[in-house]
Design a protein around this motif. Structure first.
Motif, PDB file in Angstrom:
ATOM      1  N   ASP A 229      89.356  36.708  27.564  1.00 25.84           N
ATOM      2  CA  ASP A 229      89.818  38.220  28.392  1.00 25.84           C
ATOM      3  C   ASP A 229      88.944  38.110  29.575  1.00 25.84           C
ATOM      4  O   ASP A 229      89.494  38.900  30.430  1.00 25.84           O
ATOM      5  N   THR A 230      87.871  37.415  29.596  1.00 27.18           N
ATOM      6  CA  THR A 230      86.885  37.551  30.985  1.00 27.18           C
ATOM      7  C   THR A 230      86.673  36.447  31.721  1.00 27.18           C
ATOM      8  O   THR A 230      86.382  36.274  32.950  1.00 27.18           O
ATOM      9  N   ASP A 231      87.124  35.307  30.939  1.00 22.96           N
ATOM     10  CA  ASP A 231      86.738  33.862  31.391  1.00 22.96           C
ATOM     11  C   ASP A 231      87.953  32.976  30.950  1.00 22.96           C
ATOM     12  O   ASP A 231      87.539  32.120  29.991  1.00 22.96           O
ATOM     13  N   GLY A 232      88.737  32.831  31.959  1.00 24.14           N
ATOM     14  CA  GLY A 232      89.956  31.885  31.726  1.00 24.14           C
ATOM     15  C   GLY A 232      89.859  30.550  32.275  1.00 24.14           C
ATOM     16  O   GLY A 232      90.529  29.731  32.836  1.00 24.14           O
ATOM     17  N   SER A 233      88.439  29.913  32.263  1.00 29.25           N
ATOM     18  CA  SER A 233      88.070  28.687  32.847  1.00 29.25           C
ATOM     19  C   SER A 233      88.731  27.573  31.951  1.00 29.25           C
ATOM     20  O   SER A 233      89.004  27.846  30.757  1.00 29.25           O
ATOM     21  N   SER A 234      88.657  26.395  32.441  1.00 29.55           N
ATOM     22  CA  SER A 234      89.260  25.329  31.958  1.00 29.55           C
ATOM     23  C   SER A 234      88.231  24.914  30.669  1.00 29.55           C
ATOM     24  O   SER A 234      88.805  24.523  29.632  1.00 29.55           O
ATOM     25  N   GLU A 235      86.955  25.123  30.681  1.00 28.21           N
ATOM     26  CA  GLU A 235      86.231  25.192  29.646  1.00 28.21           C
ATOM     27  C   GLU A 235      86.507  25.664  28.347  1.00 28.21           C
ATOM     28  O   GLU A 235      86.578  25.331  27.183  1.00 28.21           O
ATOM     29  N   VAL A 236      86.832  26.903  28.691  1.00 26.20           N
ATOM     30  CA  VAL A 236      87.120  27.887  27.526  1.00 26.20           C
ATOM     31  C   VAL A 236      88.433  27.600  27.112  1.00 26.20           C
ATOM     32  O   VAL A 236      88.533  27.458  25.780  1.00 26.20           O
ATOM     33  N   VAL A 237      89.400  27.288  27.598  1.00 28.07           N
ATOM     34  CA  VAL A 237      90.801  26.972  27.557  1.00 28.07           C
ATOM     35  C   VAL A 237      90.820  25.615  26.587  1.00 28.07           C
ATOM     36  O   VAL A 237      91.210  25.560  25.667  1.00 28.07           O
ATOM     37  N   SER A 238      89.960  24.635  27.178  1.00 29.57           N
ATOM     38  CA  SER A 238      90.013  23.326  26.523  1.00 29.57           C
ATOM     39  C   SER A 238      89.155  23.580  24.945  1.00 29.57           C
ATOM     40  O   SER A 238      89.673  23.010  23.844  1.00 29.57           O
ATOM     41  N   LEU A 239      88.124  24.335  24.971  1.00 31.57           N
ATOM     42  CA  LEU A 239      87.483  24.276  23.582  1.00 31.57           C
ATOM     43  C   LEU A 239      88.353  25.504  22.733  1.00 31.57           C
ATOM     44  O   LEU A 239      88.380  25.063  21.331  1.00 31.57           O
ATOM     45  N   LEU A 240      88.813  26.364  23.190  1.00 30.06           N
ATOM     46  CA  LEU A 240      89.968  27.123  22.323  1.00 30.06           C
ATOM     47  C   LEU A 240      91.039  26.368  21.664  1.00 30.06           C
ATOM     48  O   LEU A 240      91.357  26.423  20.576  1.00 30.06           O
ATOM     49  N   GLY A 241      91.811  25.497  22.492  1.00 27.55           N
ATOM     50  CA  GLY A 241      92.826  24.708  22.222  1.00 27.55           C
ATOM     51  C   GLY A 241      92.333  23.713  21.209  1.00 27.55           C
ATOM     52  O   GLY A 241      92.877  23.626  20.020  1.00 27.55           O
ATOM     53  N   GLN A 242      91.153  23.109  21.259  1.00 24.14           N
ATOM     54  CA  GLN A 242      90.479  22.241  19.986  1.00 24.14           C
ATOM     55  C   GLN A 242      90.219  22.870  18.931  1.00 24.14           C
ATOM     56  O   GLN A 242      90.572  22.422  17.928  1.00 24.14           O
ATOM     57  N   THR A 243      89.615  24.221  19.068  1.00 25.96           N
ATOM     58  CA  THR A 243      89.654  24.926  17.663  1.00 25.96           C
ATOM     59  C   THR A 243      90.787  25.316  17.123  1.00 25.96           C
ATOM     60  O   THR A 243      90.939  25.036  15.945  1.00 25.96           O
ATOM     61  N   TYR A 244      91.802  25.744  17.879  1.00 24.79           N
ATOM     62  CA  TYR A 244      93.058  25.793  17.202  1.00 24.79           C
ATOM     63  C   TYR A 244      93.782  24.476  16.351  1.00 24.79           C
ATOM     64  O   TYR A 244      94.200  24.488  15.392  1.00 24.79           O
ATOM     65  N   GLU A 245      93.386  23.471  16.980  1.00 28.59           N
ATOM     66  CA  GLU A 245      93.632  22.053  16.479  1.00 28.59           C
ATOM     67  C   GLU A 245      92.895  21.681  15.316  1.00 28.59           C
ATOM     68  O   GLU A 245      93.728  21.312  14.228  1.00 28.59           O
ATOM     69  N   GLN A 246      91.593  22.170  15.244  1.00 27.26           N
ATOM     70  CA  GLN A 246      90.828  21.908  13.995  1.00 27.26           C
ATOM     71  C   GLN A 246      91.204  22.798  12.950  1.00 27.26           C
ATOM     72  O   GLN A 246      91.219  22.531  11.759  1.00 27.26           O
ATOM     73  N   LEU A 247      91.895  24.159  13.248  1.00 26.74           N
ATOM     74  CA  LEU A 247      92.431  25.121  12.365  1.00 26.74           C
ATOM     75  C   LEU A 247      93.734  24.289  11.751  1.00 26.74           C
ATOM     76  O   LEU A 247      94.356  25.302  11.039  1.00 26.74           O
ATOM     77  N   GLY A 248      94.435  23.583  12.480  1.00 23.99           N
ATOM     78  CA  GLY A 248      95.542  22.661  12.025  1.00 23.99           C
ATOM     79  C   GLY A 248      96.949  23.338  12.890  1.00 23.99           C
ATOM     80  O   GLY A 248      98.166  22.884  12.558  1.00 23.99           O
TER      81      GLY A 248
END
Length: 349
Positions: A229-248
């Motif tokens: 919501d406040t930081d749409g940087s590539s670092e945040v996007v990358s880790l958020l995507g990887q988190t969804y991958e880990q959640l399947g």
């Protein structure tokens, strides 16, 4: 759990400062050309430039330093160490930043040779002069982990962390190094402490990072979604995507990556999207993602992208193309043992 961090050797290699200024006597034409060639992975040509720099009377310390880097690129670590030691022979009585830079590379050369005692000795020498050099404390701990000295490693990691309590990158590097050496529980403590302290100033991104590496994926997702919501940087996007991958949820992860790339091309995110597409089974999309990342010249993850491009060709059954790309890859990265084994496999296809 997949640790999306650099391997120890890569961490060691990346620490030095790539500087070509300050102590040169004036002429730098061949030195500049040599360093440009090193960045382009043209190590043999770079060697010729550094030889010319020496003959042309350019800065000898920088020339031998450059030769050391080129030898390392060629996986000729003994010769790299010799060149870096020669570079240090041109140091003044009082060490400057370039001397420390060269010493970090020298430690890397020793490490790559398997000379752990030599690498540890370099870090000890640095710390004798700069006791607050947190990077040297951390890397000395990494060497001790590899030597089986967990107690010594823990003490050095504690010292590194104490020098900058809010260096969360350092804490994650410590965790990953511990995990790679079978000491995951030791590494977890450096992350859990951050969460247990309850620092109200801890950002959503860093809260998400700590939880991600601890395996608390639901908590990581919630924190990272808030961070978006406040930081749409590539670092945040990358880790958020990887988190969804880990959640399947690979499809949602892919959409996170794609939405970002529609606005901002980024090599790291292209790589993550390609890996996600591989898992989903969309191999054409994966290949396109890796190639889009490769097209972004100067990426720090070029080696990873090029290897993953080969994997995508294999999944597509295009073994001739995969074999050709692997030959090019091994020319650039000759010490990649995994790639060498994969090339042997490709030769049978």
């Amino acid at each position: 759990m997949k640790y999306n961090r650099k391997k120890t050797a890569a961490i060691l290699s990346a620490l030095a400062l790539s500087v070509l200024s300050g102590c040169s006597s004036g002429k730098t034409e061949n030195l500049d050309q040599g360093m440009a060639l090193v960045e382009q992975l043209e190590y043999e040509d770079a060697m010729a430039s550094f030889d010319a720099a020496i003959l042309n009377g350019e800065d000898l310390q920088l020339a031998y330093r450059g030769m050391g880097l080129a030898y390392m690129g060629l996986s000729r670590y003994e010769e790299a160490a010799g060149s870096l030691q020669r570079a240090l022979s041109y140091s003044d009585e009082r060490p400057d930043q370039m001397d420390y830079d060269i010493n970090y590379y020298l430690a890397t050369a020793y490490y790559k040779q398997g000379n752990l005692d030599g690498a540890k000795g370099v870090y000890e020498a640095i710390l004798a002069l700069r006791p607050k050099e947190k990077t040297a404390w951390y890397l000395k701990g990494v060497i001790e982990l590899a030597q089986g000295d967990t107690e010594g490693a823990s003490a050095d990691f504690d010292r590194a962390v104490s020098l900058d309590l809010q260096d969360y990158d350092l804490r994650i590097d410590i965790f990953c190094s511990c995990a790679e050496n079978g000491q995951q529980e030791l590494g977890q403590g450096y992350l859990q402490t951050v969460l247990d302290d309850g620092d109200s100033k801890l950002s959503d991104y860093n809260t998400g990072r700590m939880n991600y590496y601890l395996g608390n994926y639901d908590a990581a997702r919630n924190a990272l979604e808030s961070a978006m919501d406040t930081d749409g940087s590539s670092e945040v996007v990358s880790l958020l995507g990887q988190t969804y991958e880990q959640l399947g949820d690979y499809n949602y992860a892919a959409s996170v990556y794609s939405n970002y790339l529609n606005q901002t091309p980024d090599a790291q995110i292209y790589n993550q999207l390609g890996l996600c597409d591989l898992h989903i089974g969309d191999y054409e999309a994966a290949l396109a993602a890796f190639q889009a990342g490769i097209a972004m010249e100067g990426s720090q993850i070029m080696q990873t992208l090029r290897f993953n491009e080969i994997v995508a060709y294999e999944y597509l059954g295009q073994f001739d193309q995969a074999r050709l790309k692997m030959e090019e890859y091994l020319t650039a990265y000759p010490d990649d043992a995994k790639a060498q084994r994969e090339y042997e496999f490709l030769q049978t296809r």
